[in-house]
Write a protein that holds these residues in place. Structure first.
Motif, PDB file in Angstrom:
ATOM      1  N   LEU A  67      41.226  40.751  20.780  1.00 60.77           N
ATOM      2  CA  LEU A  67      41.191  41.042  22.220  1.00 60.77           C
ATOM      3  C   LEU A  67      40.311  42.250  22.525  1.00 60.77           C
ATOM      4  O   LEU A  67      39.547  42.247  23.490  1.00 60.77           O
ATOM      5  N   ARG A  68      40.424  43.300  21.710  1.00 64.78           N
ATOM      6  CA  ARG A  68      39.617  44.509  21.919  1.00 64.78           C
ATOM      7  C   ARG A  68      38.143  44.234  21.704  1.00 64.78           C
ATOM      8  O   ARG A  68      37.303  44.614  22.514  1.00 64.78           O
ATOM      9  N   GLU A  69      37.804  43.542  20.618  1.00 67.56           N
ATOM     10  CA  GLU A  69      36.402  43.273  20.304  1.00 67.56           C
ATOM     11  C   GLU A  69      35.765  42.306  21.299  1.00 67.56           C
ATOM     12  O   GLU A  69      34.556  42.336  21.502  1.00 67.56           O
ATOM     13  N   ALA A  70      36.592  41.474  21.949  1.00 70.18           N
ATOM     14  CA  ALA A  70      36.074  40.572  22.976  1.00 70.18           C
ATOM     15  C   ALA A  70      35.880  41.290  24.312  1.00 70.18           C
ATOM     16  O   ALA A  70      35.212  40.777  25.201  1.00 70.18           O
ATOM     17  N   GLY A  71      36.484  42.474  24.447  1.00 67.67           N
ATOM     18  CA  GLY A  71      36.350  43.244  25.681  1.00 67.67           C
ATOM     19  C   GLY A  71      37.463  43.021  26.685  1.00 67.67           C
ATOM     20  O   GLY A  71      37.374  43.485  27.822  1.00 67.67           O
ATOM     21  N   LEU A  72      38.527  42.339  26.281  1.00 65.97           N
ATOM     22  CA  LEU A  72      39.647  42.089  27.195  1.00 65.97           C
ATOM     23  C   LEU A  72      40.576  43.291  27.348  1.00 65.97           C
ATOM     24  O   LEU A  72      41.169  43.475  28.408  1.00 65.97           O
ATOM     25  N   ILE A  73      40.713  44.072  26.286  1.00 65.21           N
ATOM     26  CA  ILE A  73      41.609  45.225  26.326  1.00 65.21           C
ATOM     27  C   ILE A  73      40.883  46.471  25.829  1.00 65.21           C
ATOM     28  O   ILE A  73      39.878  46.384  25.128  1.00 65.21           O
ATOM     29  N   SER A  74      41.430  47.605  26.224  1.00 62.76           N
ATOM     30  CA  SER A  74      40.994  48.879  25.651  1.00 62.76           C
ATOM     31  C   SER A  74      42.184  49.455  24.907  1.00 62.76           C
ATOM     32  O   SER A  74      43.332  49.234  25.296  1.00 62.76           O
ATOM     33  N   GLN A  75      41.912  50.157  23.836  1.00 62.12           N
ATOM     34  CA  GLN A  75      42.965  50.792  23.051  1.00 62.12           C
ATOM     35  C   GLN A  75      42.535  52.199  22.678  1.00 62.12           C
ATOM     36  O   GLN A  75      41.382  52.420  22.297  1.00 62.12           O
ATOM     37  N   VAL A  76      43.471  53.120  22.811  1.00 58.83           N
ATOM     38  CA  VAL A  76      43.239  54.507  22.426  1.00 58.83           C
ATOM     39  C   VAL A  76      44.486  55.025  21.733  1.00 58.83           C
ATOM     40  O   VAL A  76      45.594  54.584  22.019  1.00 58.83           O
ATOM     41  N   TYR A  77      44.282  55.941  20.809  1.00 61.92           N
ATOM     42  CA  TYR A  77      45.410  56.596  20.163  1.00 61.92           C
ATOM     43  C   TYR A  77      45.867  57.762  21.018  1.00 61.92           C
ATOM     44  O   TYR A  77      45.058  58.558  21.489  1.00 61.92           O
ATOM     45  N   ARG A  78      47.154  57.845  21.237  1.00 59.40           N
ATOM     46  CA  ARG A  78      47.787  58.993  21.888  1.00 59.40           C
ATOM     47  C   ARG A  78      48.871  59.440  20.910  1.00 59.40           C
ATOM     48  O   ARG A  78      49.924  58.812  20.832  1.00 59.40           O
ATOM     49  N   GLY A  79      48.541  60.484  20.157  1.00 58.93           N
ATOM     50  CA  GLY A  79      49.437  60.882  19.074  1.00 58.93           C
ATOM     51  C   GLY A  79      49.423  59.792  18.022  1.00 58.93           C
ATOM     52  O   GLY A  79      48.373  59.367  17.572  1.00 58.93           O
ATOM     53  N   THR A  80      50.594  59.285  17.675  1.00 62.14           N
ATOM     54  CA  THR A  80      50.667  58.213  16.676  1.00 62.14           C
ATOM     55  C   THR A  80      50.728  56.832  17.311  1.00 62.14           C
ATOM     56  O   THR A  80      50.701  55.830  16.609  1.00 62.14           O
ATOM     57  N   ALA A  81      50.802  56.763  18.635  1.00 63.45           N
ATOM     58  CA  ALA A  81      50.880  55.474  19.317  1.00 63.45           C
ATOM     59  C   ALA A  81      49.492  54.964  19.687  1.00 63.45           C
ATOM     60  O   ALA A  81      48.636  55.732  20.119  1.00 63.45           O
TER      61      ALA A  81
END
Length: 119
Positions: A67-81
């Protein structure tokens, strides 16, 4: 600020391809993730663990990566999450109406499936 080694690659808006988006949406588990995120207020992030998929952790990780590589979602680390959000604005700008059409079609299909099971 993310620590080194914890930054995730995302395609730029201009690099998001329709065929990649459609491929990512073709899997029921990935569609479930998008459906969950689409129900959140715009721009809201959730931890990946908040989205309960009936697959192993490694398979869940794979689905989020697709999903991320297709551009549907963004993901970031916030601490360990690892926090996840739907890229609704980018998708809407590139493919107007696509996301809503897919979600509407998915809801109709789930309704038909439930009706068949009930009757």
């Amino acid at each position: 600020m993310p620590t080194a080694g914890r930054v995730l690659d995302h395609p730029a808006r201009a690099d998001i391809r329709l065929e990649s988006v459609l491929h990512a949406l073709s899997d029921p588990a990935r569609l479930q993730v998008v459906r969950f995120l689409a129900e959140l207020p715009p721009g809201e992030e959730v931890a990946c663990s908040a989205i309960d998929l009936a697959v192993t952790k490694s398979t869940t990780t794979h689905h989020f990566r697709v999903l991320r590589e297709a551009g549907l979602i963004s993901q970031v680390y916030r601490g360990t999450a690892k926090m996840t959000a739907l890229r609704r604005a980018d998708l809407g700008a590139l493919f107007p109406g696509l996301l809503d059409a897919v979600l509407t079609a998915d809801a109709a299909q789930r309704h038909r499936s439930a009706a068949r099971q009930d009757g």
